[in-house]
Write a protein that holds these residues in place. Structure first.
Motif, short mmCIF file in Angstrom:
data_model
loop_
_atom_site.label_atom_id
_atom_site.label_comp_id
_atom_site.label_asym_id
_atom_site.label_seq_id
_atom_site.Cartn_x
_atom_site.Cartn_y
_atom_site.Cartn_z
N UNK A 1 0.79 -1.09 0.03
CA UNK A 1 -0.15 -0.18 0.08
C UNK A 1 0.80 1.10 0.00
N UNK A 2 1.94 1.25 0.69
CA UNK A 2 2.96 2.28 0.67
C UNK A 2 3.56 2.86 -0.46
N UNK A 3 3.66 1.76 -1.19
CA UNK A 3 4.27 1.68 -2.57
C UNK A 3 3.52 2.14 -3.69
N UNK A 4 2.13 1.63 -3.42
CA UNK A 4 1.05 2.29 -4.24
C UNK A 4 0.88 3.58 -4.20
N UNK A 5 0.68 4.18 -2.77
CA UNK A 5 0.51 5.34 -2.69
C UNK A 5 1.61 6.25 -3.34
N UNK A 6 2.82 5.95 -2.96
CA UNK A 6 3.74 6.57 -3.26
C UNK A 6 4.00 6.74 -4.69
N UNK A 7 3.80 5.83 -5.45
CA UNK A 7 3.88 5.83 -7.04
C UNK A 7 2.89 6.81 -7.64
N UNK A 8 1.68 6.63 -6.93
CA UNK A 8 0.35 7.21 -7.64
C UNK A 8 0.31 8.90 -7.27
N UNK A 9 1.04 9.15 -6.17
CA UNK A 9 1.41 10.43 -5.82
C UNK A 9 2.24 11.09 -6.32
N UNK A 10 3.43 10.24 -7.16
CA UNK A 10 4.50 10.82 -7.87
C UNK A 10 5.78 10.92 -6.76
N UNK A 11 5.67 10.38 -5.70
CA UNK A 11 6.81 10.45 -4.78
C UNK A 11 7.87 9.52 -5.30
N UNK A 12 7.51 8.24 -5.80
CA UNK A 12 8.27 7.23 -6.37
C UNK A 12 8.24 7.48 -7.77
N UNK A 13 9.69 7.27 -8.31
CA UNK A 13 9.78 7.12 -9.69
C UNK A 13 9.69 5.76 -10.11
N UNK A 14 9.72 5.74 -11.52
CA UNK A 14 9.51 4.40 -12.20
C UNK A 14 10.95 3.71 -11.95
N UNK A 15 11.99 3.95 -11.99
CA UNK A 15 13.27 3.28 -11.74
C UNK A 15 13.14 2.93 -10.29
N UNK A 16 12.80 3.49 -9.30
CA UNK A 16 12.68 3.11 -8.02
C UNK A 16 11.74 1.78 -7.77
N UNK A 17 10.55 2.12 -8.43
CA UNK A 17 9.35 0.96 -8.52
C UNK A 17 9.94 -0.25 -9.03
N UNK A 18 10.66 -0.25 -10.14
CA UNK A 18 11.44 -1.58 -10.85
C UNK A 18 12.23 -2.04 -9.95
N UNK A 19 13.21 -1.18 -9.35
CA UNK A 19 14.15 -1.61 -8.20
C UNK A 19 13.50 -2.58 -7.38
N UNK A 20 12.38 -2.25 -6.77
CA UNK A 20 11.81 -3.00 -5.67
C UNK A 20 11.31 -4.21 -6.31
N UNK A 21 10.72 -4.08 -7.43
CA UNK A 21 10.11 -5.26 -8.16
C UNK A 21 11.35 -6.43 -8.28
N UNK A 22 12.46 -5.86 -8.98
CA UNK A 22 13.45 -6.52 -9.33
C UNK A 22 14.00 -7.57 -7.98
N UNK A 23 14.07 -6.91 -7.06
CA UNK A 23 14.60 -7.42 -5.75
C UNK A 23 13.65 -8.42 -5.07
N UNK A 24 12.32 -8.18 -5.33
CA UNK A 24 11.40 -9.44 -4.83
C UNK A 24 11.31 -10.53 -5.77
N UNK A 25 11.45 -10.12 -7.04
CA UNK A 25 11.29 -11.20 -8.19
C UNK A 25 12.72 -12.17 -8.16
N UNK A 26 14.02 -11.51 -7.99
CA UNK A 26 15.14 -12.22 -7.60
C UNK A 26 15.00 -13.15 -6.54
N UNK A 27 14.41 -12.49 -5.54
CA UNK A 27 14.20 -13.21 -4.17
C UNK A 27 13.42 -14.67 -4.36
N UNK A 28 12.20 -14.48 -4.94
CA UNK A 28 11.53 -15.54 -5.59
C UNK A 28 12.14 -16.70 -6.34
N UNK A 29 12.73 -16.30 -7.45
CA UNK A 29 13.25 -17.09 -8.43
C UNK A 29 14.47 -17.73 -7.61
N UNK A 30 15.40 -17.29 -6.77
CA UNK A 30 16.39 -18.07 -6.13
C UNK A 30 15.97 -18.81 -5.20
#
Ligand code: TRP
Length: 454
Positions: free
Chosen positions: A367-396
């Motif tokens: 929810x925090x990520x959703x809020x920050x991204x929708x409000x423009x507090x988070x940029x695409x690069x940052x969001x992608x970085x978080x997604x990469x981290x969780x996907x890497x964790x899942x796949x590993x």
């Protein structure tokens, strides 16, 4: 699911969009062999409209009340897929909950068409959910590998390829973490015989060419194997097909139903199955449907094993994951950082955010990520970085478990043998459930007298 080599790619929307003259819109089309969200008049890909799909299919949305009941009966907080509408619709799930409450037997049934050597994370979704259901209900699970389906449906595929994929896919599926004591995995090429084949024939006798045409969009050019296979996928829904697990007296086992977790594209098979089950003196299977993990290119399609850049594979390295997300994941963000800060991003269209809804467990963090991204507090690069981290964790995590899967383990899972399971440790006695006003189960098809004559 239409992922096989030599088949039109499952990512049909992309090809549809390329071909569509700009003035012609295309309707969404979802069958076991074709998943596309449709195209608007301008040629833009549209996301799959799941509400419309439920209506078309005649399934029921999973309501908050049903989730409450789920939690009450199982004592477990609903899985994040349930909480977030990723597992979003069902048929007769409440009947399975009633049975679990009373400690009456049922089993889980799911499957995969082995169409390629390696699975992608989209394939893992229904299996992850199935594993959770197995842990929650503590019941037998049957996993069908439809190597015959894929062989018949895929012009270039040889039986030997299909069997090789079966073995590789079985190991990947075992890597999800299923319990060998309560899981039977089978290949159609190996298991079709005996009681199972009898059920296939009982079903085949009732399915008309007309109904297959209408349900699957087949025509006179489809081969007879494709038509007949519908009966095979259905026959796994009946406990009498598995005497080594449930016992060899069909008069006792024919009233044991199953719950089928699957992606929504498999529903057409089971609509047919449900139509005929009671006439065969069996119970209708219950179903619980999931949406598709979108392809990297956007929410109008699903990941395809035959289009490398559409999917994150379970064999991808951390670097490959990073590059694919950074390069290909469709962004719901604005073109420039300034605009993003001013206007915010669209999480609904953003593939990186959508993947987080599948893989990030913590509701607050999401929810925090959703809020920050929708409000423009988070940029695409940052969001992608978080997604990469969780996907890497899942796949590993998956790769760790997969490394430990041996050929011997695969043989054990696929051996025709008995299973052991516990079921509900604290069932509520039937009379109590009924007194409490819970819906009385209708044992329409279970009168244990006479022979199975059909
Ligand atoms: N037809 C499915 C596929 O191509 C495989 C399958 C068989 C299946 N039985 C199932 C999937 C039950 C989900 C539930 O992948």
């Amino acid at each position: 699911m239409a992922d096989e080599p030599g088949q039109p790619p499952a990512l049909t929307t992309l090809s549809l969009a390329e071909q569509a003259p700009s003035s012609h819109a295309a309707e969404q089309r979802i069958t076991p062999f074709d998943v596309s969200g449709g195209v608007d008049e301008t040629g833009k890909l549209l996301p799959v409209d799941y509400n419309k799909l439920i209506q078309q299919f005649g399934a029921t949305p999973i309501s908050p009340t049903l989730l409450e009941r789920f939690e009450k009966v199982t004592g477990k907080k609903p899985h994040r897929f349930l909480r977030r509408g990723i597992v979003f619709s069902h048929r007769d799930l409440e009947k399975i909950l009633d049975r679990h409450e009373k400690g009456q037997p049922f089993y889980l049934y799911t499957g995969r068409g082995p169409s390629s050597g390696s699975l992608h994370v989209g394939h893992a979704i229904p299996f992850e959910f199935t594993k959770w259901l197995q842990d929650v209900f503590d019941v037998p699970l049957i996993i069908m590998l439809t190597d015959d389906e894929k062989y018949m449906h895929t012009p270039k595929l040889e039986i030997s390829d299909s069997k090789r994929f079966t073995i590789e896919n079985a190991k990947d599926i075992i890597g999800i973490g299923f319990d060998p004591a309560k899981t039977f995995i089978f290949s159609d090429f190996d298991y079709v015989s005996g009681a199972f084949y009898e059920n296939i024939c009982r079903m085949a006798k009732r399915i008309t060419i007309n109904s297959v045409r209408a349900t699957f969009g087949f025509n006179d050019s489809n081969n007879v194997g494709e038509f007949h296979f519908c009966a095979t996928q259905s026959a796994t829904s009946f406990a009498t097909s598995f005497p080594h697990i449930f016992g060899s007296d069909p008069l006792k086992t024919r009233s044991i139903p199953c719950l089928i977790p699957c992606a929504i594209d498999q529903d057409p098979y089971f609509r047919q199955c449900r139509e005929h089950a009671e006439k065969m003196k069996y119970k209708k299977p219950s179903l619980i449907h999931s949406i598709f993990l979108p392809a990297l290119q956007g929410p109008g399609s699903k990941m395809s094993a035959s289009i490398d850049i559409s999917a994150i594979f379970l064999t991808d390295t951390p670097n490959q994951i990073k590059n694919k997300i950074n390069k290909y994941a469709f962004s719901g963000g604005q073109d420039t950082a300034e605009k993003q800060r001013e206007l915010g991003g669209r999480t609904k269209d953003d593939v990186a955010f959508q993947y987080l809804t599948f893989f990030l467990e913590d509701d607050n963090e999401l929810e925090q990520i959703r809020h920050a991204y929708e409000k423009g507090e988070m940029l695409t690069g940052e969001l992608k970085g978080i997604c990469i981290k969780y996907l890497q964790e899942y796949v590993a995590g998956f790769q760790e478990r997969r490394k430990k899967v041996t050929e011997e383990m695969r043989r054990e899972f696929m051996a025709v043998r008995g299973l052991t399971w516990g079921g509900n440790p604290n069932p509520v006695p039937t009379e109590l459930v009924e007194k409490k006003g819970a819906q009385k189960e209708k044992e329409k098809c279970g009168k244990p007298t006479g022979e199975l004559k059909n």
